[in-house]
Design an enzyme around this catalytic site. Structure first.
Site, short mmCIF file in Angstrom:
data_model
loop_
_atom_site.label_atom_id
_atom_site.label_comp_id
_atom_site.label_asym_id
_atom_site.label_seq_id
_atom_site.Cartn_x
_atom_site.Cartn_y
_atom_site.Cartn_z
N LYS A 67 0.83 -1.20 0.00
CA LYS A 67 0.00 0.00 0.00
C LYS A 67 0.87 1.26 0.00
O LYS A 67 2.03 1.21 0.41
CB LYS A 67 -0.88 0.02 1.27
CG LYS A 67 -1.92 -1.06 1.35
CD LYS A 67 -2.67 -0.98 2.68
CE LYS A 67 -3.73 -2.05 2.80
NZ LYS A 67 -4.87 -1.85 1.88
N ARG A 79 -10.35 -11.56 1.55
CA ARG A 79 -11.27 -12.54 0.96
C ARG A 79 -10.67 -13.94 0.96
O ARG A 79 -11.40 -14.94 1.00
CB ARG A 79 -11.67 -12.10 -0.45
CG ARG A 79 -10.56 -12.02 -1.44
CD ARG A 79 -10.86 -11.09 -2.62
NE ARG A 79 -10.84 -9.70 -2.20
CZ ARG A 79 -11.09 -8.68 -3.01
NH1 ARG A 79 -11.39 -8.89 -4.29
NH2 ARG A 79 -11.05 -7.44 -2.57
#
Length: 515
Positions: free
Chosen positions: A292, A366
């Site tokens: 990130k 996920r």
């Protein structure tokens, strides 16, 4: 930590010290009990309102220092607005307004609202809101109890915007004066466990990642045994044996080992199917190899807000002895970019047998949820599953901080979640699912890939990914990236960790799934 707010319940009477809190509508009229309690001093409200231009709007506050004819230090007048606001009055938010303007002080609150019924349940909600407003995360402050901005300024001025001054929330006592103190105390007792659950969830989200890793988080889940929750902690060897390869793939770049915590509350009948709540618990998310940007990465300590909610919910349900069988399951990992970390292009086989091409290692939540959902589905065969996750930045683009994204394969479950959101103020907004979105996560080299194509429909394709592992079980996914951490401040939530979801799901269970 800050000293807790003390709350008790009494019959209406004039105090001889501290603050006295009363409520008025936009016509400045007091309720009959409040008017009788104040006596001749009731006329102070209208006189002060005229000079201070106070109009009794919803959440507005006027404070009168050393009010003539009363022995109290301050008369605090809280507006509840006009007919529309009164018809939709949120008593918990009202409690937050009161606690915000009486912070650290002793106050008596005359819980008599003009043209609004305020019985034991409603006053208990005021107490809940006050407890939630009093929360502060200050355990790492070396100097506590400092005077806040605005403290010591004139108290005779009206604040038509509500009780938004910064305040020192340390300690204080609220005496809620009501018609039936005994029944109200009983109703409030149930909400104490709920407030504790929200506080626990907030604490977990607010803790820095150097303190709270997967093992420490699992220990916090284990501590729920003291309220009667059965807790099983699965370590890395057990997870490898079970086959949770997708979850372990996310964790492999960190020195800190993964954990899965399974929490069980058996409050229903022996033959009743359990209901299941599943939380994403990425204790810190660098993005892995797909790292990130540095700006704002510190907030990724909150990427476990879904798991925090599940732990807080299990505490709340157990504390009030909920008459339901409930499973809470959380996958706990840290996503780091070292030499062992998962790479873009890797293919992993999930517990379900579905293979996943990892396109972006920052779409890790996920993968964690896929294995935990499969495990809960197969082992417990629940009546339904709800997962919570700070899953996508895309949901912030779609809904901001006002609603969590709701995705579901079951209309009844979705409608009940929507109603519980309106009742608690923890709102959800249903988003679409469908075969067209499913095509966006098809992979050329594996069964599916972990992200869709580009930036389009990011939160939907993430939900579509999770749906692959649900099969026929009724299911809902709550994307809480905008509500679980860094959400907009409200009268009852003032810190980075909001505890979002605990009240929502407690209400869902209470309204529909208890025997």
């Amino acid at each position: 930590m800050a000293e807790p707010l003390k709350i008790d319940f009494i019959s209406p009477a004039l105090p001889d010290s501290g603050d006295l809190v009363v409520f008025v509508g936009d016509d400045l009229a007091l309720g009959p009990v409040a008017a009788e309690t104040l006596g001749e001093a009731a006329s102070l409200v209208a006189r002060a309102a005229k000079s201070e231009k106070f109009k009794g709007k919803w959440k507005s506050v006027m404070s009168i220092a050393q009010p003539a004819g009363l022995a109290v230090d301050r008369l605090v007048v809280v507006g509840i607005g006009g007919a529309k606001e009164r018809a939709e009055l949120d008593f918990a938010l009202l409690g937050g307004v009161v606690a915000g303007r009486t912070a650290g002080r002793t106050a008596t609150v005359i819980c008599d609202l003009p043209e609004v019924a305020a019985g034991p349940e409603e006053v208990a909600e005021i107490s809940l809101g006050a407890r939630l407003r009093a929360y502060a995360f200050d355990r790492y402050k070396s100097k506590k109890g400092k005077k806040s901005k605005g403290e010591g300024k004139s108290e005779s001025k009206a604040d038509e915007k509500g009780g938004d001054d910064a305040e020192d929330m340390t300690g204080g006592r609220l005496s809620l004066a009501c018609a039936d103190p005994s029944a109200t105390k009983k109703a409030a007792k149930i909400r104490e466990g709920l407030a504790e659950g929200v506080t626990l969830a907030r604490d977990l989200v607010n803790e820095p990642a150097n303190v709270l890793g997967p093992v420490e988080f699992a220990d916090m889940a284990k501590s729920l045994e003291k309220v009667g929750v059965e807790v099983e902690i699965l370590d890395e060897k057990q997870l490898a044996k079970i086959g949770m390869r997708a979850l372990l793939g996310v964790a492999q770049g960190s020195e800190r080992p993964a954990r899965v915590a399974i929490m069980r509350w058996n409050g229903g009948g022996k033959k009743d199917k359990p209901i299941a709540f599943i939380g994403k618990g990425v204790v810190f998310d660098t993005g892995g190899i797909s790292i990130k940007p540095a700006g704002g990465m510190e907030d990724m300590k909150g990427d476990m807000a879904g798991a925090a909610c599940v732990v807080g919910l299990m505490h709340a349900l157990a504390s009030r002895k909920a008459k339901a069988n409930v499973i809470g399951a959380i996958g706990l990992v840290e996503n780091m970019p070292d030499g062992r970390a998962q790479r873009p292009g890797d293919i992993v086989e999930t517990l379900s047998g579905i293979t996943v091409e990892v396109i972006n290692t920052d779409a890790e939540g996920r993968l964690v949820l896929a294995d935990v959902i499969t495990y809960v589905r197969d082992r417990f065969e629940p009546a339904f599953m709800i997962d919570l996750a700070t899953l996508t930045g895309a949901i912030l683009v779609a809904l901001g901080n006002e609603h969590a994204g709701l995705f579901s394969n079951d209309d009844t479950l979705a409608e009940r979640l929507h109603a519980a959101g309106l009742a608690t103020g923890e709102k959800v907004w249903r988003m679409p699912l469908g075969p067209a979105y499913d095509k966006m996560i098809e992979s050329k080299v594996a069964d599916i890939k972990n992200v869709g194509g580009g930036r389009n429909a990011g939160s939907i394709t993430a939900a579509q990914f999770l749906k692959r592992f649900v099969e026929d079980t009724p299911w809902a996914h709550l994307d809480i990236a905008g509500t679980g951490m860094g959400a907009a401040q409200t009268e009852i939530s003032r810190t980075f960790g909001s505890g979002y979801g605990v009240r929502l799901l407690d209400r869902l269970v209470r309204d529909h799934y208890e025997g």
